[in-house]
Design a protein around this motif. Structure first.
Motif, PDB file in Angstrom:
ATOM      1  N   LEU A 122       0.814  -1.219   0.000  1.00 29.07           N
ATOM      2  CA  LEU A 122       0.000   0.000   0.000  1.00 29.07           C
ATOM      3  C   LEU A 122       0.847   1.269   0.000  1.00 29.07           C
ATOM      4  O   LEU A 122       0.310   2.366  -0.164  1.00 29.07           O
ATOM      5  CB  LEU A 122      -0.912   0.007   1.232  1.00 29.07           C
ATOM      6  N   ALA A 123       2.165   1.109   0.193  1.00 34.42           N
ATOM      7  CA  ALA A 123       3.040   2.282   0.281  1.00 34.42           C
ATOM      8  C   ALA A 123       2.993   3.179  -0.955  1.00 34.42           C
ATOM      9  O   ALA A 123       3.071   4.400  -0.820  1.00 34.42           O
ATOM     10  CB  ALA A 123       4.474   1.831   0.568  1.00 34.42           C
ATOM     11  N   PRO A 124       2.870   2.641  -2.177  1.00 35.08           N
ATOM     12  CA  PRO A 124       2.804   3.545  -3.335  1.00 35.08           C
ATOM     13  C   PRO A 124       1.574   4.442  -3.343  1.00 35.08           C
ATOM     14  O   PRO A 124       1.535   5.440  -4.063  1.00 35.08           O
ATOM     15  CB  PRO A 124       2.779   2.583  -4.531  1.00 35.08           C
ATOM     16  N   TYR A 125       0.570   4.098  -2.545  1.00 31.60           N
ATOM     17  CA  TYR A 125      -0.685   4.847  -2.552  1.00 31.60           C
ATOM     18  C   TYR A 125      -0.910   5.645  -1.267  1.00 31.60           C
ATOM     19  O   TYR A 125      -1.510   6.723  -1.310  1.00 31.60           O
ATOM     20  CB  TYR A 125      -1.865   3.879  -2.751  1.00 31.60           C
ATOM     21  N   TYR A 126      -0.444   5.100  -0.150  1.00 33.78           N
ATOM     22  CA  TYR A 126      -0.717   5.721   1.147  1.00 33.78           C
ATOM     23  C   TYR A 126       0.534   5.610   2.011  1.00 33.78           C
ATOM     24  O   TYR A 126       1.081   4.514   2.203  1.00 33.78           O
ATOM     25  CB  TYR A 126      -1.907   5.020   1.812  1.00 33.78           C
ATOM     26  N   TYR A 197       0.172  11.701  -7.113  1.00 29.67           N
ATOM     27  CA  TYR A 197      -1.045  11.485  -6.350  1.00 29.67           C
ATOM     28  C   TYR A 197      -0.708  10.774  -5.041  1.00 29.67           C
ATOM     29  O   TYR A 197       0.257  10.004  -4.964  1.00 29.67           O
ATOM     30  CB  TYR A 197      -2.046  10.636  -7.142  1.00 29.67           C
ATOM     31  N   THR A 198      -1.526  10.996  -4.050  1.00 26.80           N
ATOM     32  CA  THR A 198      -1.404  10.274  -2.785  1.00 26.80           C
ATOM     33  C   THR A 198      -2.764  10.252  -2.113  1.00 26.80           C
ATOM     34  O   THR A 198      -3.571  11.187  -2.270  1.00 26.80           O
ATOM     35  CB  THR A 198      -0.365  10.927  -1.860  1.00 26.80           C
ATOM     36  N   ALA A 199      -3.029   9.176  -1.381  1.00 30.42           N
ATOM     37  CA  ALA A 199      -4.254   9.080  -0.588  1.00 30.42           C
ATOM     38  C   ALA A 199      -3.971   9.625   0.799  1.00 30.42           C
ATOM     39  O   ALA A 199      -2.901   9.386   1.365  1.00 30.42           O
ATOM     40  CB  ALA A 199      -4.712   7.640  -0.505  1.00 30.42           C
ATOM     41  N   VAL A 200      -4.922  10.356   1.366  1.00 30.24           N
ATOM     42  CA  VAL A 200      -4.709  10.943   2.680  1.00 30.24           C
ATOM     43  C   VAL A 200      -5.125   9.996   3.794  1.00 30.24           C
ATOM     44  O   VAL A 200      -4.834  10.227   4.962  1.00 30.24           O
ATOM     45  CB  VAL A 200      -5.467  12.283   2.811  1.00 30.24           C
TER      46      VAL A 200
END
Length: 370
Positions: A122-126, A197-200
């Motif tokens: 999940l690190a690439p997203y969050y 992009y990144t998820a918060v």
């Protein structure tokens, strides 16, 4: 004495001659100078002309020799804007939702499949801390689709993703867990060349949007299977050629209408199950005069080579000509009634998807995560 008088007479006699000679001498000199000047001027003109000829010749050869260079300069010069032309404005980057929506879909897919020991996926997203206690692979995303993506503040998006989830059973196989919905808050940062992009936060599972009841369609009259309707017969023959490869479409279309059949034909036969149109209930089975139009909504059962039957619905436009109906359009969508509109909003509709937005003092969007 006599000698002196003779000398005086001789001088007196010679005076006019000498005077004339002396007087004419300046004239001859002037004439000579004029002749010399005229001759010299002619020579100067000839020399000048000869010089100009040589210069022109040299200029011609120089022009020929510099032709390629001039061509290159002209090529580059033509691509440059004129001095009086306004400078091109820099393109403004649009806030299209494609990037955030795609990012959210990937994140939800990785989130569903992650488990204990695979949190790094999940690190690439969050970038936040994640601790999972269930085994990895307990759920899987069969299909994902972004249903709603809205920019709730500059660079801050709320994306709702529909996922067809497969859940792993105790026996080890997967079962269909149905369509589930997850909402993702995405921050985006982009320049002219790159986007990030990144998820918060982790995804939030949310309720499905409410189903919307459609408005009435513009086919008020039912013809059943249309067995006694010439327009229905034309529609059936057209659809047999269109999806079952039986006959040529041109036999059933109006002049100038160019439609192409489905190739290869996916079905071997069709059967009309329902025909609706926009004509009056007492419409005659006789074909009207040329130019009369009619709209049909035709439902069929299409059978493939293996004997499987699938229902399909087509919206057709027909026009009368020469005592018969012809297909004049294969409509993109069924016509709706002019007086009927679906409701503008409904409970649990897409309007409820936007989450509350954490904000910094002053109401600005939160800073990007690392």
């Amino acid at each position: 004495m006599k000698r002196a008088r003779r000398q005086a007479r001789r001088e007196q006699q010679n005076w006019p001659v000498d005077s004339v000679a002396e007087a004419s001498e300046p004239a001859r000199a002037e004439q000579g100078d004029a002749d010399v000047e005229q001759f010299a001027g002619w020579k100067t003109s000839t020399a000048g002309l000869a010089g100009l000829t040589r210069l022109a010749r040299l200029g011609t050869w120089a022009l020929i020799a510099s032709g390629p260079l001039i061509g290159v300069m002209a090529l580059f010069g033509s691509s440059a804007p004129a001095q009086s032309a306004p400078k091109a404005t820099r393109a403004v980057r649009s806030s299209a939702s494609t990037g955030p929506a795609g990012f959210a879909q990937l994140f939800v897919g990785a989130y569903l499949e992650a488990g204990e020991g695979t949190e790094k996926n999940l690190a690439p997203y969050y970038s936040g801390s994640v601790s999972l206690t269930h085994p990895a692979g307990m759920r899987s995303a069969l299909r994902t689709q972004a249903m709603d993506a809205r920019e709730i503040s500059p660079g801050y998006w709320s994306v709702t993703v529909a996922v067809n989830v497969a859940a792993k059973s105790k026996k080890g196989g997967y079962t269909d867990a149905g369509v589930q919905y997850f909402r993702v808050a995405v921050q985006s940062s982009g320049s002219d060349d790159t986007s990030a992009y990144t998820a918060v936060s982790l995804p939030a599972q949310v309720a499905a949007p409410a189903a919307l009841k459609p408005g009435a369609l513009g086919y008020p009259t039912s013809r059943g299977t249309g067995s006694s309707d010439p327009a229905s017969d034309t529609a059936a023959s057209f659809l047999k050629a269109y999806v079952a490869g039986q006959g040529e479409l041109d036999r059933y279309t109006s002049p100038g209408v160019h439609l192409f059949p489905v190739v290869p034909p996916p079905y071997t036969s069709i059967k009309l199950t329902s025909v609706q149109d926009n004509s009056k209930n007492d419409a005659s089975t006789k074909v009207p005069g040329d130019g009369v139009r009619r709209r049909l909504l035709v439902s069929i059962d299409a059978t493939d080579a293996d004997g499987n039957t699938f229902p399909l619905t087509y919206a057709l436009g027909l026009t009368a000509r020469a005592g018969r109906w012809e297909v004049s359009s294969l409509d993109d969508a069924p016509a709706t009634a002019a007086t009927s509109r679906p409701p503008s909003s409904a409970p649990n509709s897409q309007a409820t998807f936007a989450p509350s937005v954490p904000s910094t003092p002053g109401g600005s969007a939160p800073s990007f995560g690392s």
